[in-house]
Enzyme design. Structure first.
Site, PDB file in Angstrom:
ATOM      1  N   LYS A 258       0.832  -1.203   0.000  1.00 15.48           N
ATOM      2  CA  LYS A 258       0.000   0.000   0.000  1.00 15.48           C
ATOM      3  C   LYS A 258       0.865   1.251   0.000  1.00 15.48           C
ATOM      4  O   LYS A 258       0.654   2.170  -0.797  1.00 15.48           O
ATOM      5  CB  LYS A 258      -0.944  -0.003   1.201  1.00 15.48           C
ATOM      6  CG  LYS A 258      -1.856   1.212   1.245  1.00 15.48           C
ATOM      7  CD  LYS A 258      -2.885   1.125   2.348  1.00 15.48           C
ATOM      8  CE  LYS A 258      -3.771   2.367   2.350  1.00 15.48           C
ATOM      9  NZ  LYS A 258      -4.826   2.298   3.377  1.00 15.48           N
TER      10      LYS A 258
ATOM     11  N   GLU B  99      -6.292  -8.320  13.792  1.00 11.59           N
ATOM     12  CA  GLU B  99      -5.663  -7.027  13.518  1.00 11.59           C
ATOM     13  C   GLU B  99      -6.700  -5.918  13.552  1.00 11.59           C
ATOM     14  O   GLU B  99      -6.423  -4.799  13.993  1.00 11.59           O
ATOM     15  CB  GLU B  99      -4.944  -7.051  12.166  1.00 11.59           C
ATOM     16  CG  GLU B  99      -4.075  -5.826  11.919  1.00 11.59           C
ATOM     17  CD  GLU B  99      -3.174  -5.978  10.706  1.00 11.59           C
ATOM     18  OE1 GLU B  99      -2.046  -6.492  10.858  1.00 11.59           O
ATOM     19  OE2 GLU B  99      -3.608  -5.591   9.604  1.00 11.59           O
TER      20      GLU B  99
ATOM     21  N   GLY C 290      -5.105  -2.716   3.898  1.00 14.81           N
ATOM     22  CA  GLY C 290      -4.400  -3.880   3.360  1.00 14.81           C
ATOM     23  C   GLY C 290      -5.168  -5.172   3.527  1.00 14.81           C
ATOM     24  O   GLY C 290      -5.217  -6.010   2.616  1.00 14.81           O
ATOM     25  N   ARG C 291      -5.805  -5.373   4.694  1.00 14.76           N
ATOM     26  CA  ARG C 291      -6.517  -6.626   4.925  1.00 14.76           C
ATOM     27  C   ARG C 291      -7.880  -6.662   4.242  1.00 14.76           C
ATOM     28  O   ARG C 291      -8.591  -7.662   4.326  1.00 14.76           O
ATOM     29  CB  ARG C 291      -6.640  -6.891   6.425  1.00 14.76           C
ATOM     30  CG  ARG C 291      -7.276  -5.798   7.237  1.00 14.76           C
ATOM     31  CD  ARG C 291      -7.120  -6.080   8.737  1.00 14.76           C
ATOM     32  NE  ARG C 291      -7.574  -4.996   9.586  1.00 14.76           N
ATOM     33  CZ  ARG C 291      -6.840  -3.943   9.940  1.00 14.76           C
ATOM     34  NH1 ARG C 291      -5.610  -3.831   9.482  1.00 14.76           N
ATOM     35  NH2 ARG C 291      -7.330  -3.002  10.733  1.00 14.76           N
TER      36      ARG C 291
ATOM     37  N   HIS D 189      -7.476 -34.784  14.158  1.00 18.69           N
ATOM     38  CA  HIS D 189      -6.358 -35.607  14.604  1.00 18.69           C
ATOM     39  C   HIS D 189      -5.255 -34.768  15.245  1.00 18.69           C
ATOM     40  O   HIS D 189      -4.125 -35.253  15.403  1.00 18.69           O
ATOM     41  CB  HIS D 189      -5.817 -36.418  13.424  1.00 18.69           C
ATOM     42  CG  HIS D 189      -6.819 -37.384  12.874  1.00 18.69           C
ATOM     43  ND1 HIS D 189      -6.958 -38.666  13.341  1.00 18.69           N
ATOM     44  CD2 HIS D 189      -7.776 -37.214  11.925  1.00 18.69           C
ATOM     45  CE1 HIS D 189      -7.945 -39.267  12.682  1.00 18.69           C
ATOM     46  NE2 HIS D 189      -8.458 -38.409  11.819  1.00 18.69           N
TER      47      HIS D 189
ATOM     48  N   LYS E 136       7.792  -2.829  14.164  1.00 18.99           N
ATOM     49  CA  LYS E 136       8.587  -2.338  13.035  1.00 18.99           C
ATOM     50  C   LYS E 136       9.597  -1.288  13.496  1.00 18.99           C
ATOM     51  O   LYS E 136      10.764  -1.288  13.080  1.00 18.99           O
ATOM     52  CB  LYS E 136       7.665  -1.736  11.973  1.00 18.99           C
ATOM     53  CG  LYS E 136       6.740  -2.724  11.293  1.00 18.99           C
ATOM     54  CD  LYS E 136       5.867  -2.003  10.272  1.00 18.99           C
ATOM     55  CE  LYS E 136       4.899  -2.935   9.586  1.00 18.99           C
ATOM     56  NZ  LYS E 136       4.049  -2.234   8.597  1.00 18.99           N
TER      57      LYS E 136
ATOM     58  N   GLU F 151       9.453  -5.673   4.650  1.00 16.30           N
ATOM     59  CA  GLU F 151       9.602  -7.037   4.137  1.00 16.30           C
ATOM     60  C   GLU F 151       9.395  -7.086   2.625  1.00 16.30           C
ATOM     61  O   GLU F 151      10.149  -7.728   1.888  1.00 16.30           O
ATOM     62  CB  GLU F 151       8.607  -7.978   4.831  1.00 16.30           C
ATOM     63  CG  GLU F 151       8.776  -8.079   6.325  1.00 16.30           C
ATOM     64  CD  GLU F 151       7.876  -7.128   7.090  1.00 16.30           C
ATOM     65  OE1 GLU F 151       7.503  -7.455   8.225  1.00 16.30           O
ATOM     66  OE2 GLU F 151       7.550  -6.043   6.535  1.00 16.30           O
TER      67      GLU F 151
END
Length: 525
Positions: free
Chosen positions: A204, A350, A264-265, A381, A490, A210
């Site tokens: 964005k 978030e 972003g999400r 399981h 960050k 990263e």
């Protein structure tokens, strides 16, 4: 509304009602009302949602809806869709819904429909050119592989969709590099031919550490094989800061913008969804948008008593804050929905992992529970033992697909039988004399049924959870659209990085101690 929940008259009425129920479970409610199923099951955008195994009575729903009205949830829904700055801490609207419908909305007095259409046509033309081979790499070869570089919602949304709709994938192969761990990008690039590879950089701000570190490494990989001039043929960007992408070296036509008012999400509906469109085609992408838009329309127009996203939010609040369940477990009975849990972890935790109201006052009730889970039957399981006989309270969502998703109807029938069995066991438990074998039951579950796992119904499912998150934020009086907690780590990482590289840097004693252990082990044979 941002007043404390505990001071709300409607909330106090709910707590009194809870006490009057005296721990009645869904099984108790079913015994009292065998016709309960129809009364607690609702359609939404082609999906069917069954709340009948939740520990709620008709009066519970009525009181929850009264709470929603007291907390002005209907008014807040309208503010969301009309472009008011519901992201109050950053002074922005949250209009990701505008990307998947044709309604007009204004931001700062400007109708955004024209800009959305312009960007979508730019997006569509590029996707179709790549998929039909008209877009060529630097050597004249068509693109056969895409590496999507992004993190958070920029990665988890497209990954969810591409995995869920894998049988429809007939475009270039798509790989992802999200983690700054160099092994992830190394693996994504392994075996690919730079001459036929397209890098899609999604950020964005176009400053995400990263993403930009991985983008620089991937760019070096391309240029080592094809030269600097190859950038224009092999790299595109999706960002709300086209100026930064252009300054990074991309031609303007390689930059696909999206607005500041898209978080972003919530961004897979924008140009950040380019990996989806490249892999599945624009028809599938359009169907994804259409399914989400159908859910938008229902969320905006359906009364609270039948409004599925609002009911999910309200019943979630009931389980979290009235009944004290700190976990919400996602159980998609579809292997192709394995990416849903990670996606919803970010979407819910978030968004609503907050401790103060929109006005900065401390909250007096817990907010979002821990979101986790795994596809069935795999999870049976691993952690289902804890669900059946553990001591923690939880609620869970089953997601079931009615039509077979693979080549064998019998195995699909077995899958459905297991989903139904787990749902029944969570509600009814097992009452036997042997304490080691007894299961208490009384677990709160919702089941969402998709007719089929296709783009339309997947879009509706994702949008349904988006709207649940917003409705819960309104109930708690928090902002679902900021994430300042993410920024803290960050900032600290930037301060610590020089020391990790062996340079002088001011560290806390605890961090200095731990880094010393790491450096010592890194130098050992």
């Amino acid at each position: 509304m941002t007043s404390p929940l505990s001071s709300s008259p409607a909330w106090k009425a709910l707590l009194a009602h809870r006490d009057a129920l005296a721990g009645a479970t869904a099984a108790d409610h079913w015994q009292a009302s065998p016709e309960r199923g129809a009364a607690f099951t609702f359609p939404c955008a082609g999906l069917v949602v069954d709340f009948s195994k939740q520990p709620v009575a008709p009066e519970t729903l009525a009181l929850l809806c009264a709470l929603a009205r007291e907390r002005q949830v209907p008014e807040s829904i309208e503010k969301l869709f009309t472009g008011e700055p519901v992201n109050v801490t950053e002074g922005r609207p949250a209009l990701h819904m505008a990307l998947r419908g044709d309604e007009h909305a204004k931001v700062d007095g400007v109708d955004i429909r024209v800009e959305i259409q312009r960007e979508r046509e730019h997006f569509r033309a590029f996707v179709e050119a790549v998929r039909d081979g008209r877009w060529k790499g630097a050597t004249g070869k068509a693109i056969s592989a895409v590496v999507a570089i992004g993190i958070g919602g920029s990665a988890s949304g497209p990954q969810l969709v591409l995995r869920a709709l894998a049988p429809d994938h007939e475009g270039p192969q798509v790989r992802f590099a999200a983690n700054i761990d160099p092994a992830e990008l190394d693996q994504a690039l392994a075996g690919l031919d730079p001459a036929t590879t397209l890098l899609v950089v999604v950020s964005k701000t176009f400053t995400t550490e990263e993403t930009m570190a991985n983008a620089l490494a991937a760019r070096a990989w391309l240029e080592a094989a094809l030269g600097p001039a190859a950038l224009a043929h092999h790299v595109v960007a999706a960002t709300s800061r086209p100026d930064r992408a252009i300054a990074w070296g991309l031609p303007e036509c390689n930059v696909f913008g999206f607005a500041e008012w898209i978080g972003g999400r919530f961004s897979l509906w924008s140009s950040a969804g380019m990996p989806i469109a490249l892999g599945l085609g624009m028809a599938a992408f359009d169907h994804l948008l259409a399914g989400a838009h159908a859910a938008d329309l229902e969320f905006r127009s359906t009364p609270l008593e039948r409004n599925v996203p609002a009911l999910m939010a309200l019943i979630g609040l009931w389980n979290r804050d009235a009944l004290g369940a700190p976990h919400h477990v996602m159980l998609p009975y579809a292997a192709r929905l394995e990416g849903l849990v990670l996606y919803l972890q970010q979407l819910e935790m978030e968004s609503n992992g907050k401790r103060v109201t929109t006005t900065g006052e401390p909250l007096d009730r817990p907010t979002v529970p821990a979101i986790w889970g795994a596809p069935g039957t795999t999870g049976q399981h691993s952690f289902h033992q804890w669900l059946h006989q553990g001591t923690e309270a939880f609620a869970c969502d089953f997601i079931v697909v009615a039509k077979a998703m693979g080549s064998d109807p019998d195995r699909h029938a077995r899958l459905l039988a297991h989903a139904l069995a787990q749902s029944e066991a969570f509600m009814d438990g097992l009452d036997v004399p042997d304490a080691h074998k007894a299961c208490p039951g009384g677990r709160a579950t919702t089941t969402i049924v998709l007719p089929s796992l296709d783009a339309m119904h997947l879009g509706a499912l994702i949008a349904l959870y988006e709207h649940k998150v917003y409705a819960q934020a309104c109930l708690w009086g928090i902002n679902a659209f900021d994430q300042f907690g993410v920024e803290l780590g960050k900032t600290l990482a930037g301060r610590i990085l020089p020391a990790v590289r062996g340079e002088n840097a001011a560290l806390t004693p605890a961090t200095h101690h731990l880094l010393g252990i790491i450096h010592k082990l890194a130098q050992s044979d």
